[in-house]
Design a protein around this motif. Structure first.
Motif, PDB file in Angstrom:
ATOM      1  N   ASP A   3       0.852  -1.191   0.000  1.00 34.32           N
ATOM      2  CA  ASP A   3       0.000   0.000   0.000  1.00 34.32           C
ATOM      3  C   ASP A   3       0.889   1.242   0.000  1.00 34.32           C
ATOM      4  N   GLY A   5      -0.417   4.308  -0.265  1.00 33.34           N
ATOM      5  CA  GLY A   5      -1.286   5.439   0.019  1.00 33.34           C
ATOM      6  C   GLY A   5      -1.214   5.909   1.464  1.00 33.34           C
ATOM      7  N   HIS A  18      -8.011  10.549   1.233  1.00 32.25           N
ATOM      8  CA  HIS A  18      -7.105   9.422   0.973  1.00 32.25           C
ATOM      9  C   HIS A  18      -6.398   9.647  -0.352  1.00 32.25           C
ATOM     10  N   ASP A  20      -4.248   7.606  -2.979  1.00 33.10           N
ATOM     11  CA  ASP A  20      -4.101   6.192  -3.292  1.00 33.10           C
ATOM     12  C   ASP A  20      -2.644   5.774  -3.460  1.00 33.10           C
ATOM     13  N   ASP A  21      -1.823   6.645  -4.031  1.00 34.33           N
ATOM     14  CA  ASP A  21      -0.435   6.273  -4.297  1.00 34.33           C
ATOM     15  C   ASP A  21       0.447   7.511  -4.166  1.00 34.33           C
ATOM     16  N   LYS A  43     -11.346   5.494   0.571  1.00 32.56           N
ATOM     17  CA  LYS A  43     -10.196   4.765   0.004  1.00 32.56           C
ATOM     18  C   LYS A  43     -10.569   4.097  -1.319  1.00 32.56           C
ATOM     19  N   ASP A  44     -11.741   3.487  -1.371  1.00 31.93           N
ATOM     20  CA  ASP A  44     -12.183   2.828  -2.602  1.00 31.93           C
ATOM     21  C   ASP A  44     -12.370   3.835  -3.736  1.00 31.93           C
ATOM     22  N   ALA A  46     -10.785   6.697  -4.062  1.00 33.14           N
ATOM     23  CA  ALA A  46      -9.456   7.139  -4.489  1.00 33.14           C
ATOM     24  C   ALA A  46      -8.821   6.106  -5.416  1.00 33.14           C
ATOM     25  N   ARG A  47      -8.993   4.827  -5.098  1.00 32.86           N
ATOM     26  CA  ARG A  47      -8.447   3.780  -5.968  1.00 32.86           C
ATOM     27  C   ARG A  47      -9.123   3.817  -7.338  1.00 32.86           C
ATOM     28  N   SER A  50      -7.580   6.434  -9.382  1.00 29.02           N
ATOM     29  CA  SER A  50      -6.275   6.006  -9.905  1.00 29.02           C
ATOM     30  C   SER A  50      -6.443   5.152 -11.150  1.00 29.02           C
ATOM     31  N   SER A  61      -1.936  10.135  -9.207  1.00 24.03           N
ATOM     32  CA  SER A  61      -2.651   9.249  -8.287  1.00 24.03           C
ATOM     33  C   SER A  61      -4.097   9.692  -8.152  1.00 24.03           C
TER      34      SER A  61
END
Length: 220
Positions: A3, A5, A18, A20-21, A43-44, A46-47, A50, A61
């Motif tokens: 992870d 992030g 959040h 992500d990266d 978090k989801d 943000a992913r 990405s 990111s």
């Protein structure tokens, strides 16, 4: 999988940002204001941002923020939180800058008010998101985002060997904000909107809704 992030958490109001990266210097994603929001949801989101950016090869990111509230004053306080301010200004200890804006529960104007209250006036670019599409009479941000959703749906229908001729489609929209109104506007006259579901409830009309009337009502 490692992870890369990190999350900023605030207590008053309860909220999260959040990234992500953090290996990328720029993160992109909006900040929403909605009850019952939690850290995992942010978090989801943000992913997902990405993944969208990387599909197009952008070296950035996903970043997403959210406040578990429906009080606009909490939105203003959240943007003024020292660590959130640092992230937006590109001065955070993790050396990541969040390029952000309005999302569910907020508008472009409210976002600019929040920036001003936080002393971040240098990041105000009025009209950047709300320039009106001459064809659809909606902000360009609505239309661009909705177009991506329509193309993805069309690809899915073709992959499943279903008839994707829009004139034969009856569809339902989950949510009728930025993306929902954009989808309805683009498909107006070519597909039949028969249902809408939002956090407040749902409505249906098997004969199809008057799209222009719905969009007018949503904007009041």
């Amino acid at each position: 999988m490692k992870d890369y992030g990190f999350t900023i958490t605030t207590q008053d109001p309860q909220g999260y940002v959040h990234i992500d990266d953090a290996r990328f210097p720029i993160a992109i994603g909006g900040i929403r204001l909605i009850n019952n929001l939690n850290k995992e949801e942010v978090k989801d989101l943000a992913r997902a941002m990405s993944l969208k950016l990387h599909i197009f090869g952008f070296p950035m990111s996903g970043g997403k923020g959210g406040i578990a509230s429906d009080d606009m004053q909490d939105f203003y306080k959240f943007i003024s939180h020292p660590e959130v301010k640092e992230l937006i200004a590109g001065q955070h200890v993790n050396k990541v800058q969040l390029i952000t804006g309005p999302d569910i529960g907020t508008s472009e104007e409210e976002y600019y008010i929040a920036l001003e209250k936080a002393g971040l006036q240098q990041f105000i670019r009025k009209g950047l998101l709300s320039n009106i599409s001459t064809k659809y009479s909606l902000p360009l941000d609505n239309i661009v985002t909705a177009y991506g959703a329509i193309v993805a749906s069309d690809v899915l229908l073709r992959t499943l060997d279903l008839n994707s001729e829009t004139g034969n489609i009856r569809y339902v929209i989950e949510g009728f904000g930025k993306v929902g109104t954009g989808i309805a506007a683009i498909l107006h006259g070519n597909a039949n909107l028969v249902g809408i579901s939002t956090q407040y409830g749902s409505i249906r009309d098997t004969d199809g809704f008057d799209i222009l009337q719905l969009i007018a009502l949503q904007q009041t």
